[in-house]
Design a protein around this motif. Sequence first.
Motif, PDB file in Angstrom:
ATOM      1  N   GLN A 277      -3.292  -3.643   5.374  1.00  0.00           N
ATOM      2  CA  GLN A 277      -2.804  -4.955   5.786  1.00  0.00           C
ATOM      3  C   GLN A 277      -2.212  -5.714   4.605  1.00  0.00           C
ATOM      4  O   GLN A 277      -1.199  -6.408   4.736  1.00  0.00           O
ATOM      5  CB  GLN A 277      -3.954  -5.762   6.413  1.00  0.00           C
ATOM      6  CG  GLN A 277      -4.417  -5.254   7.764  1.00  0.00           C
ATOM      7  CD  GLN A 277      -5.322  -4.033   7.680  1.00  0.00           C
ATOM      8  OE1 GLN A 277      -5.650  -3.569   6.587  1.00  0.00           O
ATOM      9  NE2 GLN A 277      -5.721  -3.512   8.828  1.00  0.00           N
ATOM     10  N   LYS A 278      -2.835  -5.562   3.439  1.00  0.00           N
ATOM     11  CA  LYS A 278      -2.314  -6.245   2.254  1.00  0.00           C
ATOM     12  C   LYS A 278      -0.955  -5.680   1.861  1.00  0.00           C
ATOM     13  O   LYS A 278      -0.050  -6.429   1.466  1.00  0.00           O
ATOM     14  CB  LYS A 278      -3.300  -6.117   1.093  1.00  0.00           C
ATOM     15  CG  LYS A 278      -2.866  -6.907  -0.141  1.00  0.00           C
ATOM     16  CD  LYS A 278      -3.965  -7.023  -1.175  1.00  0.00           C
ATOM     17  CE  LYS A 278      -3.512  -7.878  -2.350  1.00  0.00           C
ATOM     18  NZ  LYS A 278      -4.577  -8.097  -3.351  1.00  0.00           N
ATOM     19  N   LEU A 279      -0.784  -4.363   1.994  1.00  0.00           N
ATOM     20  CA  LEU A 279       0.520  -3.768   1.705  1.00  0.00           C
ATOM     21  C   LEU A 279       1.575  -4.280   2.685  1.00  0.00           C
ATOM     22  O   LEU A 279       2.708  -4.586   2.289  1.00  0.00           O
ATOM     23  CB  LEU A 279       0.432  -2.245   1.779  1.00  0.00           C
ATOM     24  CG  LEU A 279      -0.233  -1.532   0.599  1.00  0.00           C
ATOM     25  CD1 LEU A 279      -0.408  -0.050   0.912  1.00  0.00           C
ATOM     26  CD2 LEU A 279       0.576  -1.709  -0.677  1.00  0.00           C
ATOM     27  N   SER A 280       1.208  -4.377   3.958  1.00  0.00           N
ATOM     28  CA  SER A 280       2.157  -4.873   4.958  1.00  0.00           C
ATOM     29  C   SER A 280       2.577  -6.302   4.649  1.00  0.00           C
ATOM     30  O   SER A 280       3.755  -6.661   4.765  1.00  0.00           O
ATOM     31  CB  SER A 280       1.532  -4.796   6.357  1.00  0.00           C
ATOM     32  OG  SER A 280       1.231  -3.462   6.710  1.00  0.00           O
ATOM     33  N   THR A 281       1.610  -7.116   4.245  1.00  0.00           N
ATOM     34  CA  THR A 281       1.921  -8.496   3.878  1.00  0.00           C
ATOM     35  C   THR A 281       2.832  -8.542   2.658  1.00  0.00           C
ATOM     36  O   THR A 281       3.762  -9.358   2.581  1.00  0.00           O
ATOM     37  CB  THR A 281       0.623  -9.271   3.591  1.00  0.00           C
ATOM     38  OG1 THR A 281      -0.209  -9.252   4.756  1.00  0.00           O
ATOM     39  CG2 THR A 281       0.922 -10.714   3.212  1.00  0.00           C
ATOM     40  N   ALA A 282       2.592  -7.641   1.706  1.00  0.00           N
ATOM     41  CA  ALA A 282       3.408  -7.604   0.491  1.00  0.00           C
ATOM     42  C   ALA A 282       4.846  -7.199   0.802  1.00  0.00           C
ATOM     43  O   ALA A 282       5.784  -7.678   0.162  1.00  0.00           O
ATOM     44  CB  ALA A 282       2.792  -6.645  -0.518  1.00  0.00           C
ATOM     45  N   ILE A 283       5.038  -6.327   1.790  1.00  0.00           N
ATOM     46  CA  ILE A 283       6.396  -5.942   2.174  1.00  0.00           C
ATOM     47  C   ILE A 283       7.146  -7.160   2.707  1.00  0.00           C
ATOM     48  O   ILE A 283       8.288  -7.431   2.322  1.00  0.00           O
ATOM     49  CB  ILE A 283       6.360  -4.824   3.236  1.00  0.00           C
ATOM     50  CG1 ILE A 283       5.834  -3.531   2.623  1.00  0.00           C
ATOM     51  CG2 ILE A 283       7.751  -4.590   3.822  1.00  0.00           C
ATOM     52  CD1 ILE A 283       5.621  -2.423   3.634  1.00  0.00           C
ATOM     53  N   VAL A 284       6.494  -7.903   3.583  1.00  0.00           N
ATOM     54  CA  VAL A 284       7.121  -9.094   4.164  1.00  0.00           C
ATOM     55  C   VAL A 284       7.443 -10.112   3.076  1.00  0.00           C
ATOM     56  O   VAL A 284       8.501 -10.748   3.088  1.00  0.00           O
ATOM     57  CB  VAL A 284       6.205  -9.714   5.238  1.00  0.00           C
ATOM     58  CG1 VAL A 284       6.799 -11.020   5.753  1.00  0.00           C
ATOM     59  CG2 VAL A 284       5.997  -8.737   6.392  1.00  0.00           C
ATOM     60  N   GLY A 285       6.535 -10.256   2.124  1.00  0.00           N
ATOM     61  CA  GLY A 285       6.726 -11.236   1.065  1.00  0.00           C
ATOM     62  C   GLY A 285       7.492 -10.720  -0.133  1.00  0.00           C
ATOM     63  O   GLY A 285       7.594 -11.419  -1.148  1.00  0.00           O
ATOM     64  N   ASP A 286       8.030  -9.497  -0.031  1.00  0.00           N
ATOM     65  CA  ASP A 286       8.782  -8.886  -1.136  1.00  0.00           C
ATOM     66  C   ASP A 286       7.962  -8.923  -2.427  1.00  0.00           C
ATOM     67  O   ASP A 286       8.465  -9.269  -3.494  1.00  0.00           O
ATOM     68  CB  ASP A 286      10.115  -9.609  -1.334  1.00  0.00           C
ATOM     69  CG  ASP A 286      11.075  -8.818  -2.231  1.00  0.00           C
ATOM     70  OD1 ASP A 286      10.914  -7.583  -2.305  1.00  0.00           O
ATOM     71  OD2 ASP A 286      11.961  -9.432  -2.849  1.00  0.00           O
ATOM     72  N   SER A 287       6.686  -8.552  -2.304  1.00  0.00           N
ATOM     73  CA  SER A 287       5.802  -8.614  -3.464  1.00  0.00           C
ATOM     74  C   SER A 287       4.976  -7.342  -3.620  1.00  0.00           C
ATOM     75  O   SER A 287       3.830  -7.384  -4.066  1.00  0.00           O
ATOM     76  CB  SER A 287       4.864  -9.824  -3.337  1.00  0.00           C
ATOM     77  OG  SER A 287       4.108  -9.761  -2.132  1.00  0.00           O
ATOM     78  N   LEU A 288       5.554  -6.212  -3.231  1.00  0.00           N
ATOM     79  CA  LEU A 288       4.851  -4.945  -3.394  1.00  0.00           C
ATOM     80  C   LEU A 288       4.583  -4.670  -4.869  1.00  0.00           C
ATOM     81  O   LEU A 288       5.399  -5.004  -5.732  1.00  0.00           O
ATOM     82  CB  LEU A 288       5.688  -3.795  -2.828  1.00  0.00           C
ATOM     83  CG  LEU A 288       5.655  -3.542  -1.329  1.00  0.00           C
ATOM     84  CD1 LEU A 288       6.723  -2.524  -0.955  1.00  0.00           C
ATOM     85  CD2 LEU A 288       4.283  -3.052  -0.882  1.00  0.00           C
ATOM     86  N   PRO A 289       3.448  -4.040  -5.178  1.00  0.00           N
ATOM     87  CA  PRO A 289       3.245  -3.586  -6.552  1.00  0.00           C
ATOM     88  C   PRO A 289       4.212  -2.449  -6.854  1.00  0.00           C
ATOM     89  O   PRO A 289       4.758  -1.818  -5.942  1.00  0.00           O
ATOM     90  CB  PRO A 289       1.796  -3.098  -6.542  1.00  0.00           C
ATOM     91  CG  PRO A 289       1.578  -2.648  -5.128  1.00  0.00           C
ATOM     92  CD  PRO A 289       2.356  -3.618  -4.284  1.00  0.00           C
TER      93      PRO A 289
END
Length: 497
Positions: A139-151
């Motif tokens: 879920q955190k990865l999915s949120t990071a994709i939306v927020g353009d904030s992937l590690p």
Amino acid sequence: MAALKSRLTPLGTVHRIYTPPGSAPNVTASENNPWRCLSSQHTERTITMSSQFALSRRQFLRTASLATVGAALAACAVPTAAPSGEGEMAAPTELTLWMFGLTPEIIDYINAEVTPDFREVMPGFDMIAEHVPYDGYRQKLSTAIVGDSLPDVHEAGTQAAGRVATSGEGTPLDDYINEWEDLDDYFEANIKGTQIAGRTWGVPTMSQPSLTLYWKSQLEAAGLDPDNPPATDVEYLEAATALQNVEEGRTIVLGGWAPNDWRSFFQEFEVQLQRLGGEMADQDYTEVRFNNELGVAALAYLVELSQTVYPEGVARLPDEAPIPHFPAGNMAMHMRGHGSQPRDVLRYNPDAWDDLGFGFPLMAQEGTGRMNSISWRNFLSVSPTSADVGASVEWAHVFSSTEHNVKYSEFRGTVPVRRSTLDTDFVKESPFLGVYLEMAAPHGYDVINPPGYFELRQSGGNLFEQAGLGNISVEEAVAGCAEIWQEGLDNAPPYKI
């Protein structure tokens, strides 16, 4: 291949390469003009990968060293400001790492040993490691994709390649890893676990292959030869029948491990199907291929095994126990004994160590002759939005090197992913790691990882469990599961290449 091409979404992936202050001007490769100058406002050198022009970081560095290319770059040169002070260095480019398999001890090791070795190969970069708990990780990865904030780099689990390839979490790494001189040192099963759509989406870091484990004394007591443990599925079933020890509904010793819930039924179905020569789907995951005689035979075997070990009146062992069931001696055999099992024997039941036997993974008596067993394999994926894809891949390469992978395996209690680790002191001194690397690591099953795998597994596994309980027929369970899977494959998102 037409079906696969319809699933591919071509993306121009930008690979950013660190450029120290005062270096050559920034250059972008484009489809029509691979070498063109950028304005002085740009601060990075970029190479755009397209279907007509694909250039890896190392290929670029080699090409850039040629005199002709050097002249082309010089012709595009723009004035640059002199450094503001003698000896002043640019701040390193920070890359970020998310892993659910990290502990404070591992993070300290990464900071003290891994990243310094990485900097020797890729000066100008740093890696910031962060532990992200497994619960909620996707879920955190999915949120990071939306927020353009992937590690830049993140860990993925055994069946995650399909999700990585379709969600935007990862980018194909073939252009980088195919240049590695040590690529063949990784066990093939570990590399294959990261592949889907004909591409490689990660660098292996962790494995847990399995063997057939057994207690020698219990085989002897049942009149079986402990020097010749079961080698086939049929022999395992026959031995489990002979080893079962139940008195008036009270379990003394189970004859062997057997599937007893939806998850274990489905996981072992994948393995048994491959032993028989079948497959879950075509390579591109567009067509279900287990709704046939081989699929029925695979599930029928598992149902018979489950009903042999857990007949009416015999309770299933709980998932959680103070001491795991096999190390405690509550099972006579374990057909999917991971490396954690002998480790737990040493931890909880050390006096029984000499009684522990190791057998090769099973093969099907009526199958292809292929030895095969369940195997967990995690890998590191690189985000398409990484500050530098090439540097991120190289960090994963260093982290999974022989020296560091052995240390990581020591921290995690897992099995290394490379052949060369057999020659390390840690493996040689272990009473079982060498056995697993030689007998189990080459025989991991082919990972099944279509997009939406986890949801498809649970839906199909529920039907398989119902067959194991005798509530529906094996044929009904296989047909129903195939229908669910075909619908899932038909509605799968496209691969993002």
